[in-house]
Scaffold this active site. Sequence first.
Site: not given
Ligand code: APR
Length: 247
Positions: A119, A104, A148
Site C-alpha cells: 500500500h 509505517d 509540485c
Molecule cells: N498483536 C497482534 N494483532 C493485533 C494487535 C496486536 N497487538 N492489535 C490488533 N491486532 C489485530 C486485530 O485483531 C486485527 O485483526 O490486527 C488487525 C488490525 O486490523 P486492521 O486495522 O483492519 O488492519 P489491516 O488488516 O492491516 O487493514 C488492512 O485496511 O484501511 C486499510 O489500507 C489500510 O492497510 C490497511 C488495510
Amino acid sequence: MNNSLYSKAANIIKNSKYLVAFTGAGISVESGIPPFRGENGIWNKYDPKIFDIDYYVSNPQAALELRNVFYDVIAKAKPNKAHIALAELEKMDILKAVITQNIDNLHFLAGNKEVVEFHGNTRYFICMKCGKKYDVARVEITEQPPICEECGGLLKPDFVFFGEPIPSEAYTKAFSYAKRSDVMLVIGTTGIVYPAAMIPTEAKSAGATIIEVNLEPSEYTTQGITDIFLQGKATEVMTNLLAEIKK
Ligand code: APR
C-alpha cells in the site's frame, strides 16, 4: 502459551524452504500506531473518505487531517519486538520476504531488506501530474495544498488511497512471493481489504502452510485458511516463536 502449538509452528518454520511474512496494522499497534479497525481504530475517529483519492483531489487541505493521523504518529514510532523477530528470521536466512500492508516503514527500520510495501509508504509525496517524488520532510502540509515545484501539479502522499490501483511492481512481487512460499506467517491483519487480503489465500492454494498471529480470529481463521493460529499480542507471540525456532 500453548507449547505444543508453538513447537509445531517452530518446526514447520525451521523446515520451511521459502517462508514469507504478510503483515497488517496489528504488528505495529505495540509501536503506538493505532489499527484501522477494532478498538482505538483510526476509522472510529476519522472518516475513511479523507483517504479516498477523489476526495483528496477536491479537498487537498484534507492533508491536514493526514498530518496528525499518519505523519506525526508514524514519525515517533519505533520497530517493536515483532518487527525485530522478523528481521532476525531474515538474518537467519529463514524468512525470504515481508509483504506488508503497512505504510509505517517499521520493517525497514527493524532491518528487513526484502519488504514489499503493498500500500505504498509515508516516506514520500508524489506529484499526481509528473510523478516527481519528494521526501516527506521537504513537503509542508499547511492550509495550502502541496504543489509540485516542477509542473505545478498536486502532490499526494505516496501511499495507496482508496480508489487507487496497487503499485504494479508491488502487486506482481507480492503475488509471486505468495505463490512461491511453502509457509506464510500472517501477522496482525483482519484480512478484509482487497486485493491485499488475497495474498494468504493465494499462498494457501499454492500449497503453503498458513501460520497466523493475531489478538483475535480474522477472516483467515474463520474461513479455514489458517492452519496454526497463535493467539496473542504480536510482540509476545513472535518473541516466543523466535525462541522456539532458535532451540
Ligand atoms: N498483536 C497482534 N494483532 C493485533 C494487535 C496486536 N497487538 N492489535 C490488533 N491486532 C489485530 C486485530 O485483531 C486485527 O485483526 O490486527 C488487525 C488490525 O486490523 P486492521 O486495522 O483492519 O488492519 P489491516 O488488516 O492491516 O487493514 C488492512 O485496511 O484501511 C486499510 O489500507 C489500510 O492497510 C490497511 C488495510
